[in-house]
Design a protein around this motif. Structure first.
Motif, PDB file in Angstrom:
ATOM      1  N   SER A 167      -5.643   3.767  -3.775  1.00 15.96           N
ATOM      2  CA  SER A 167      -5.769   5.155  -3.983  1.00 15.96           C
ATOM      3  C   SER A 167      -6.929   5.752  -3.870  1.00 15.96           C
ATOM      4  O   SER A 167      -7.366   6.775  -3.327  1.00 15.96           O
ATOM      5  CB  SER A 167      -4.898   5.435  -5.566  1.00 15.96           C
ATOM      6  N   ALA A 168      -7.837   4.814  -4.142  1.00 19.22           N
ATOM      7  CA  ALA A 168      -9.390   5.538  -4.191  1.00 19.22           C
ATOM      8  C   ALA A 168      -9.760   5.555  -2.666  1.00 19.22           C
ATOM      9  O   ALA A 168     -10.296   6.795  -2.361  1.00 19.22           O
ATOM     10  CB  ALA A 168     -10.375   4.362  -4.737  1.00 19.22           C
ATOM     11  N   LEU A 169      -9.443   4.688  -1.776  1.00 23.38           N
ATOM     12  CA  LEU A 169      -9.503   4.841  -0.506  1.00 23.38           C
ATOM     13  C   LEU A 169      -8.797   5.990   0.208  1.00 23.38           C
ATOM     14  O   LEU A 169      -9.490   6.879   0.968  1.00 23.38           O
ATOM     15  CB  LEU A 169      -9.262   3.727   0.177  1.00 23.38           C
ATOM     16  N   GLN A 170      -7.496   6.215  -0.283  1.00 24.16           N
ATOM     17  CA  GLN A 170      -6.840   7.426   0.352  1.00 24.16           C
ATOM     18  C   GLN A 170      -7.638   8.834  -0.206  1.00 24.16           C
ATOM     19  O   GLN A 170      -7.590   9.665   0.611  1.00 24.16           O
ATOM     20  CB  GLN A 170      -5.405   7.362  -0.170  1.00 24.16           C
ATOM     21  N   SER A 171      -7.900   8.794  -1.326  1.00 23.79           N
ATOM     22  CA  SER A 171      -8.425   9.986  -1.971  1.00 23.79           C
ATOM     23  C   SER A 171      -9.916  10.255  -1.116  1.00 23.79           C
ATOM     24  O   SER A 171     -10.133  11.450  -1.091  1.00 23.79           O
ATOM     25  CB  SER A 171      -9.103   9.747  -3.590  1.00 23.79           C
ATOM     26  N   LEU A 172     -10.416   9.389  -0.684  1.00 22.84           N
ATOM     27  CA  LEU A 172     -11.711   9.713   0.171  1.00 22.84           C
ATOM     28  C   LEU A 172     -11.187   9.910   1.693  1.00 22.84           C
ATOM     29  O   LEU A 172     -11.993  10.179   2.500  1.00 22.84           O
ATOM     30  CB  LEU A 172     -12.680   8.463   0.072  1.00 22.84           C
ATOM     31  N   GLY A 173      -9.985   9.884   1.938  1.00 19.16           N
ATOM     32  CA  GLY A 173      -9.693  10.290   3.248  1.00 19.16           C
ATOM     33  C   GLY A 173      -9.672   9.112   4.251  1.00 19.16           C
ATOM     34  O   GLY A 173      -9.408   9.248   5.480  1.00 19.16           O
ATOM     35  N   ALA A 174      -9.622   7.996   3.678  1.00 19.15           N
ATOM     36  CA  ALA A 174      -9.491   6.724   4.579  1.00 19.15           C
ATOM     37  C   ALA A 174      -8.155   6.205   4.642  1.00 19.15           C
ATOM     38  O   ALA A 174      -7.783   5.271   4.105  1.00 19.15           O
ATOM     39  CB  ALA A 174     -10.495   5.598   3.872  1.00 19.15           C
ATOM     40  N   TYR A 175      -7.498   7.119   5.704  1.00 22.14           N
ATOM     41  CA  TYR A 175      -6.122   6.250   5.902  1.00 22.14           C
ATOM     42  C   TYR A 175      -6.037   5.794   7.327  1.00 22.14           C
ATOM     43  O   TYR A 175      -6.684   6.464   8.026  1.00 22.14           O
ATOM     44  CB  TYR A 175      -5.058   7.588   6.072  1.00 22.14           C
ATOM     45  N   HIS A 176      -5.373   4.827   7.612  1.00 20.93           N
ATOM     46  CA  HIS A 176      -5.354   4.230   8.754  1.00 20.93           C
ATOM     47  C   HIS A 176      -4.033   3.623   8.978  1.00 20.93           C
ATOM     48  O   HIS A 176      -3.623   2.827   8.169  1.00 20.93           O
ATOM     49  CB  HIS A 176      -6.401   3.055   8.986  1.00 20.93           C
ATOM     50  N   PRO A 177      -3.243   3.969   9.995  1.00 18.93           N
ATOM     51  CA  PRO A 177      -1.915   3.442  10.105  1.00 18.93           C
ATOM     52  C   PRO A 177      -1.722   1.948   9.944  1.00 18.93           C
ATOM     53  O   PRO A 177      -0.640   1.487   9.567  1.00 18.93           O
ATOM     54  CB  PRO A 177      -1.408   4.032  11.375  1.00 18.93           C
ATOM     55  N   ARG A 178      -2.665   1.293  10.478  1.00 18.11           N
ATOM     56  CA  ARG A 178      -2.711  -0.182  10.506  1.00 18.11           C
ATOM     57  C   ARG A 178      -3.219  -0.706   9.004  1.00 18.11           C
ATOM     58  O   ARG A 178      -2.360  -1.576   8.456  1.00 18.11           O
ATOM     59  CB  ARG A 178      -3.297  -0.727  11.618  1.00 18.11           C
ATOM     60  N   TRP A 179      -4.185  -0.105   8.626  1.00 19.99           N
ATOM     61  CA  TRP A 179      -4.821  -0.687   7.592  1.00 19.99           C
ATOM     62  C   TRP A 179      -4.579  -0.366   6.333  1.00 19.99           C
ATOM     63  O   TRP A 179      -4.462  -1.012   5.217  1.00 19.99           O
ATOM     64  CB  TRP A 179      -6.516  -0.577   7.566  1.00 19.99           C
ATOM     65  N   THR A 180      -4.019   0.843   6.108  1.00 23.03           N
ATOM     66  CA  THR A 180      -3.505   1.482   4.785  1.00 23.03           C
ATOM     67  C   THR A 180      -2.308   0.800   4.215  1.00 23.03           C
ATOM     68  O   THR A 180      -2.343   0.377   3.099  1.00 23.03           O
ATOM     69  CB  THR A 180      -3.062   3.041   5.113  1.00 23.03           C
ATOM     70  N   PRO A 181      -1.319   0.128   4.956  1.00 17.91           N
ATOM     71  CA  PRO A 181      -0.395  -0.704   4.515  1.00 17.91           C
ATOM     72  C   PRO A 181      -1.121  -2.062   4.003  1.00 17.91           C
ATOM     73  O   PRO A 181      -0.687  -2.764   2.925  1.00 17.91           O
ATOM     74  CB  PRO A 181       0.426  -1.029   5.621  1.00 17.91           C
ATOM     75  N   VAL A 182      -2.063  -2.423   4.601  1.00 12.22           N
ATOM     76  CA  VAL A 182      -2.827  -3.862   4.116  1.00 12.22           C
ATOM     77  C   VAL A 182      -3.453  -3.490   2.820  1.00 12.22           C
ATOM     78  O   VAL A 182      -3.223  -4.576   2.071  1.00 12.22           O
ATOM     79  CB  VAL A 182      -3.966  -4.191   5.380  1.00 12.22           C
ATOM     80  N   TRP A 183      -4.407  -2.723   2.906  1.00 10.42           N
ATOM     81  CA  TRP A 183      -4.990  -2.497   1.410  1.00 10.42           C
ATOM     82  C   TRP A 183      -3.870  -1.882   0.096  1.00 10.42           C
ATOM     83  O   TRP A 183      -4.348  -2.181  -0.804  1.00 10.42           O
ATOM     84  CB  TRP A 183      -6.331  -1.554   1.521  1.00 10.42           C
ATOM     85  N   TYR A 184      -2.825  -1.323   0.821  1.00 15.57           N
ATOM     86  CA  TYR A 184      -1.883  -0.892  -0.393  1.00 15.57           C
ATOM     87  C   TYR A 184      -1.106  -2.323  -0.665  1.00 15.57           C
ATOM     88  O   TYR A 184      -1.323  -2.503  -2.008  1.00 15.57           O
ATOM     89  CB  TYR A 184      -0.777  -0.082   0.250  1.00 15.57           C
ATOM     90  N   SER A 185      -0.930  -2.986  -0.055  1.00 16.11           N
ATOM     91  CA  SER A 185      -0.286  -4.441  -0.457  1.00 16.11           C
ATOM     92  C   SER A 185      -1.236  -5.218  -1.013  1.00 16.11           C
ATOM     93  O   SER A 185      -1.140  -5.993  -1.978  1.00 16.11           O
ATOM     94  CB  SER A 185       0.422  -5.162   0.599  1.00 16.11           C
ATOM     95  N   GLY A 186      -2.602  -5.346  -0.325  1.00 15.58           N
ATOM     96  CA  GLY A 186      -3.694  -6.227  -0.819  1.00 15.58           C
ATOM     97  C   GLY A 186      -3.869  -5.895  -2.166  1.00 15.58           C
ATOM     98  O   GLY A 186      -4.312  -6.668  -2.884  1.00 15.58           O
ATOM     99  N   GLY A 187      -3.709  -4.441  -2.619  1.00 15.59           N
ATOM    100  CA  GLY A 187      -4.109  -4.151  -3.966  1.00 15.59           C
ATOM    101  C   GLY A 187      -3.494  -4.891  -4.912  1.00 15.59           C
ATOM    102  O   GLY A 187      -4.236  -5.304  -6.214  1.00 15.59           O
ATOM    103  N   VAL A 188      -2.149  -5.405  -4.767  1.00 16.37           N
ATOM    104  CA  VAL A 188      -1.604  -6.153  -5.757  1.00 16.37           C
ATOM    105  C   VAL A 188      -2.564  -7.702  -5.826  1.00 16.37           C
ATOM    106  O   VAL A 188      -2.514  -8.074  -7.177  1.00 16.37           O
ATOM    107  CB  VAL A 188      -0.190  -6.683  -5.322  1.00 16.37           C
TER     108      VAL A 188
END
Ligand code: HEM
Ligand code: SF4
Ligand code: FES
Lengths: 222, 251
Positions: free
Chosen positions: A180-201
């Motif tokens: 969420s912190a990355l997304q809040s700062l505007g760091a969305y990437h079609p490939r990496w966002t799913p990685v750090w979303y799942s990696g968050g777990v």
């Protein structure tokens, strides 16, 4: 001016920057605390003494950390205040649509896990930072025997149980907070966002697990 | 295969903005499973009119998923069970025979209920208006493709421009935030050469208006993306935040 949370977007910048700052602190703190498990009590005390030797610089860092905490809580409360105002009449039936939704138990309980963390941090600082001073001689230098204090605290089963429970809450906070912190700062990437979303777990679970091992270890073996 | 179905509709009935509403359950028998949900409401309304009762008020226009007029919560999900579709594109075959379907208006402070399932979404129009004009030359129509735009950029702008302003993102958001809608509009113009002259003030003003309208802030639940009939990605919310940072930087 840019950081003063005037708008909904700026509020999240502040919340995210301070959240990341606290996250980094927590990671560093875990590695520091793992020194408790080296088998030699001096390792932990030496490190604490080394930090103390920075004197005024350390005080400034401590104040900065406290400021991050306050700004994080402040911005989080602003977000929640707006949330409570924005839907005065709730739904009778509401459920998540699933699919790509990132709405989880963790995302829904940020404010509650956060408040638990706040209560914990106050207790934690009083117990350790402002706790009793036991002197010890290491390498011919007198220093604070923090190792002894930790062992004392975690030989109380109630403290172990509470600490472990709070670390589960920390894990939940970071399960959503991490990406969420990355997304809040505007760091969305079609490939990496799913990685750090799942990696968050994984990140959240690893951090929580790391902190959970320490009091249990101390209770059982020290 | 077309089937005959019996369905129960539990609908929010509210005569006007000032009178409290309540749920009323209606049973409709022997309807075709190929009917749309809105057609089911049409059938119900005909029965109600025959009985001399006030029909259920709901918004619709194109009924083919392109105008953004329709929308309410169907069993707790904005627009209903099938993703990437508006309420008018939901069909009875996706419900169970004998099921009770709950229909509830979009709820947000910024979307006051006008009557039954109809809410006032003019807050979204005011946000658009706050974005203001874009500088283009008027007069005779310009030649098509006179401004070259790379294919990838054009496609990204199209993805954002697909937003039909239905407001489902607000309705589904636990915080009642309008971030997905606003970000789609901001990203759309920020990507195109025609949107450049007013790029900075547009994001600042639209965000300001969004906040003034009483929408909540975004907690990144991502629920909006999951209910959006046009599959607008929360990537756009990230773009909006970058645009905002950029604007703060250049002030
Ligand atoms: C160890 C301490 C903490 C860490 C590492 C931490 C970390 C984070 C991170 C990384 C985020 C994500 C930021 C974002 O969504 O942009 C976050 C969000 C949040 N934090 Fe914390 N936090 C801590 C303590 C607290 C405390 C004490 C509170 C007290 C109220 C709190 C309340 C919140 C809330 C409510 C959110 C979500 C804000 C939203 O929904 O937009 N946190 N936190
Ligand atoms: S972003 Fe999607 S859900 Fe929101 S108004 Fe536009 S089309 Fe509707
Ligand atoms: S009526 Fe036009 S989108 Fe549903």
């Amino acid at each position: 001016m840019a950081l003063w949370p005037q708008s909904s977007v700026a509020k999240k910048f502040l919340n995210a920057i301070t959240g990341i700052g606290l996250f980094i602190f927590v990671v560093v703190h875990l590695f520091e605390n793992l020194l408790l498990l080296t088998g030699n009590p001096d390792d932990f005390n030496r490190w604490a003494h080394f930090l103390e030797s920075f004197g005024v610089v350390l005080r400034i860092i401590e104040i900065g950390l406290a400021a991050f905490f306050i700004a994080h809580i402040w911005s989080a409360l602003l977000v929640y205040w707006d949330k409570w105002k924005a839907r005065p009449h709730g739904y009778r039936v509401y459920r998540t649509a699933g699919w790509t939704s990132r709405q989880t138990l963790s995302s829904q309980t940020m404010i509650y896990t956060g408040i638990v963390l706040l209560a914990f941090v106050i207790w934690h600082v009083i117990t350790f930072r402002f706790g009793p001073y036991y002197p010890i001689m290491v390498d011919g230098v007198e220093m604070r025997d923090l190792h002894r204090l930790v062992v004392e605290v975690f030989n109380e089963p109630i403290n172990v149980v509470l600490y472990v429970a709070v670390m589960v809450f920390l894990g939940f906070h970071l399960r959503h907070g991490f990406w969420s912190a990355l997304q809040s700062l505007g760091a969305y990437h079609p490939r990496w966002t799913p990685v750090w979303y799942s990696g968050g777990v994984l990140v959240a679970a690893a951090l929580a697990a790391g902190f959970i091992v320490i009091p249990i270890w101390v209770y059982l073996y020290l | 295969m077309t089937k005959k179905m019996t369905l129960h509709l539990r609908i929010w009935r509210q005569p006007n903005p000032h009178t409290p509403g309540r749920f009323v359950t209606y049973t409709i028998r022997d309807v075709s499973s190929d009917m749309s949900l809105l057609e089911l409401l049409d059938v119900l309304n005909e029965e109600l009119i025959k009985k001399g009762e006030p029909p259920v008020e709901f918004d619709s226009d194109c009924r083919e998923g392109i105008c953004g007029t329709c929308g309410f919560l169907v069993n707790g999900v904005a627009h209903g069970p099938k993703r990437g579709r508006t309420a008018c594109q939901q069909y009875l075959r996706d419900f169970k025979d004998g099921e009770t379907i709950t229909l509830e208006p979009f709820r947000a402070k910024a979307f006051p209920v006008i009557k039954d399932l109809v809410v006032d979404r003019s807050a979204l129009d005011r946000i658009m208006a706050a974005g203001g004009y874009i500088s283009v030359n008027t007069g005779s129509a310009p030649d098509a493709n006179s401004i070259p735009i790379p294919k990838e950029i054009a496609e990204q702008a199209f993805d954002a421009a697909a937003c039909i302003g239905c407001g489902a993102c607000v309705a589904a958001c636990p915080n009642a935030s309008a971030s997905l809608f606003v970000s789609a509009k901001i990203a759309h113009l920020a990507l195109l050469p025609q949107g450049q002259p007013e790029r900075i003030r547009r994001v600042l003003r639209m965000v300001e208006q969004m906040d003034k309208e009483g929408f909540g802030d975004c907690s990144n639940h991502g629920e909006c993306e999951a209910v959006c009939p046009k599959n607008i990605s929360i990537k756009h919310i990230a773009i909006m935040r970058r645009e905002y940072l950029r604007a703060l930087w250049s002030l």
